[in-house]
Design an enzyme around this catalytic site. Structure first.
Site, short mmCIF file in Angstrom:
data_model
loop_
_atom_site.label_atom_id
_atom_site.label_comp_id
_atom_site.label_asym_id
_atom_site.label_seq_id
_atom_site.Cartn_x
_atom_site.Cartn_y
_atom_site.Cartn_z
N ARG A 40 -25.07 -2.30 11.52
CA ARG A 40 -24.35 -2.81 10.91
C ARG A 40 -24.33 -4.78 10.91
NH1 ARG A 40 -19.70 -6.90 13.37
NH2 ARG A 40 -17.99 -6.50 11.84
N LYS A 227 -10.80 -1.01 7.32
CA LYS A 227 -11.10 -1.46 8.35
C LYS A 227 -9.42 -1.82 8.60
CE LYS A 227 -13.79 -4.74 9.85
NZ LYS A 227 -14.25 -6.02 9.41
N THR A 285 -14.48 -3.57 18.18
CA THR A 285 -14.38 -4.78 19.12
C THR A 285 -14.03 -5.36 20.51
OG1 THR A 285 -12.68 -5.04 16.33
CG2 THR A 285 -12.83 -6.93 18.29
#
Length: 486
Positions: A40, A227, A285
């Protein structure tokens, strides 16, 4: 987790964020050797040149190792932030008064006042709104709004650093999903040749459709990842999933907006919903955040990753752990071990499957029939000869443990497939129109990968015409080492 001839094929894919800790050739090579499937590039940090250089290294190293590694470009989006403090940080005390003002000088923040990047913030707030800073670590209650000044009381204080994010509890702050910076970063993403573009703070399908249009206009056919990090996105989740190639459960901002107690159930529901709609899902996350400084994860982090795997997530993502952590390779290795150890317990690997077909597409029906055949014959692998990768994706939505090898001549398809759970990209030199030749070539690919050996059963799916997307219309069951005819 699937064992084939003593080889282990991890089903769940791993995404690692590149950053200062993983900018060198040695560091990126270490990540790839540790088992990273995609990297990423976080456009919220770093400059254009650094992202281009890291992507170049990924492509070079992957080619040298004959691996297929996908690249995700992650847009910053309209994240609302405070600006900077004179001394980089302040210590907010409970009960103190603290003002946020978009007219305040950018780098002149103090313990009394700081600026914000969002010029319309005061207009969207009201007295008694709760503001959450730094992923909820700091909590403020709005007491008064005077022009551009938002005067608040500190409910939960602590150290507050420059440029931290700001949310309203419950969501509702309405900045456009594509910022001016994003417009430039989309051009960079296309130049790099990213395989997926992640759209931050999407609220509705129109945000996804706009991002796809802009990416296409920039010359890229990369997939779009929505997202999910706004409360409003949950109100429009069905249309967002339909418009996207994949969704990412971005638990930082999402948890701040909806509350941490609601997050586990929402995560499980999003994974289930995405899979049902034949879309890919990423869980992200703070999955192994302690490994920014520690060489092993906490037990809570182990369970967090494992639960996402058991629920059926296609991929799990590392952020700061690999971008700026002290142990990036160890973080990937630990995540890989946890995924492998959890996959045997996952209902996604059970053979209790739903083979219903909600549309009349022939290629999707073939994908479902292939998995039903695999239930009965227990082959060592499935070889899906594909142009776009769609057949392999549909197969991967069925609860199963048989590894699916997507065989294609297209480099872009090989890289996109790196995100699909239980699907492994493999290059086939040509897709011949002669079926016997195609069968033999497919079996040769699997034997060279040490996936299949003599007398093993393999299922092949293919189409009549080479080069035609959506043309899969046949299943062939073959026994390795025997004559493979049409």
């Amino acid at each position: 987790m699937t064992a084939i001839n003593d080889l282990i094929y991890r089903q769940t894919k791993i995404i690692a964020t590149l950053g200062p800790s993983t900018s060198s050739r040695k560091a990126i090579e270490g990540l790839i050797d540790a088992g990273v499937d995609l990297v990423r590039l976080n456009f919220s940090h770093g400059d254009k040149e650094s992202h281009i250089e890291r992507a170049k290294l990924v492509r070079e190293i992957a080619e040298e190792k004959h691996y297929h590694v996908g690249i995700v470009g992650d847009l910053q989006g309209p994240k609302i932030r405070i600006t900077r403090f004179v001394n980089s940080k302040i210590d907010l005390k409970n009960g103190a008064k603290f003002t946020i003002d978009d007219q305040h000088p950018f780098d002149k923040g103090t313990e009394d006042i700081v600026g914000t990047t969002y010029s319309n913030l005061a207009e969207q707030l009201k007295v008694d709104d709760i503001l959450l800073l730094d992923d909820g670590r700091i909590e403020l209650r709005v007491e008064k709004i005077s022009g551009s000044k938002i005067v608040s009381e500190v409910i939960h204080g602590g150290l507050l650093y420059d440029s931290k994010g700001l949310n309203r509890k419950g969501g509702g702050l309405s900045a456009s999903a594509i910022s001016d910076k994003d417009l430039e970063d989309i051009k960079v993403a296309a130049k790099i040749g990213i395989d997926y573009l992640a759209v931050s703070f999407a609220r509705e399908a129109k945000d996804i459709e706009l991002a796809r249009k802009l990416l296409n206009e920039a010359g890229s056919d990369g997939g779009i990842i929505a997202k999910i990090e706004r409360a409003e996105a949950l109100d429009n989740i069905d249309e967002i999933i339909e418009a996207s190639n994949a969704i990412m459960i971005a638990r930082g901002d999402l948890g701040v907006e909806i509350g941490d107690a609601q997050l586990p159930a929402v995560q499980k529901n999003l994974i289930k919903k995405a899979r049902k709609k034949d879309k890919v899902v990423i869980t992200a996350t703070q999955m192994m955040e302690s490994m920014i400084t520690n060489s092993i994860p906490t037990r809570a982090e182990v369970f967090d990753v494992a639960n996402a795997v058991i629920d059926g997530t296609d991929a799990v993502m590392l952020s700061s752990e690999t971008a700026m952590g002290d142990h990036p390779v160890e973080a990937v290795e630990a995540m890989s071990r946890i995924c492998e150890g959890s996959e045997g317990q996952s209902p996604i690997t059970s053979k209790t499957s739903n083979y219903s077909i909600e549309n009349k597409k022939v290629d999707r029906a073939i994908a479902m029939a292939c998995m039903l055949t695999a239930d009965n014959l227990n082959p060592v692998a499935i070889a899906a000869i594909t142009e776009s990768g769609s057949t392999a994706l549909w197969m991967s939505r069925i609860n199963h443990s048989v590894p699916i090898f997507a065989l294609t001549t297209h480099t872009g398809t090989l890289r996109k497939i790196t995100l699909y759970r239980g699907v492994y990209p493999a290059r086939i030199k040509t897709i011949d129109t002669n079926h016997a030749t195609v069968n033999k070539d497919a079996v040769n690919v699997l034997t060279k990968l040490n996936v299949a050996k003599d007398n093993d059963l393999v299922i092949i799916t293919k189409g009549d015409l080479a080069g035609i997307e959506g043309g899969t219309n046949a299943i062939k069951v073959v026994r390795v080492g025997h004559l493979v005819e049409d």
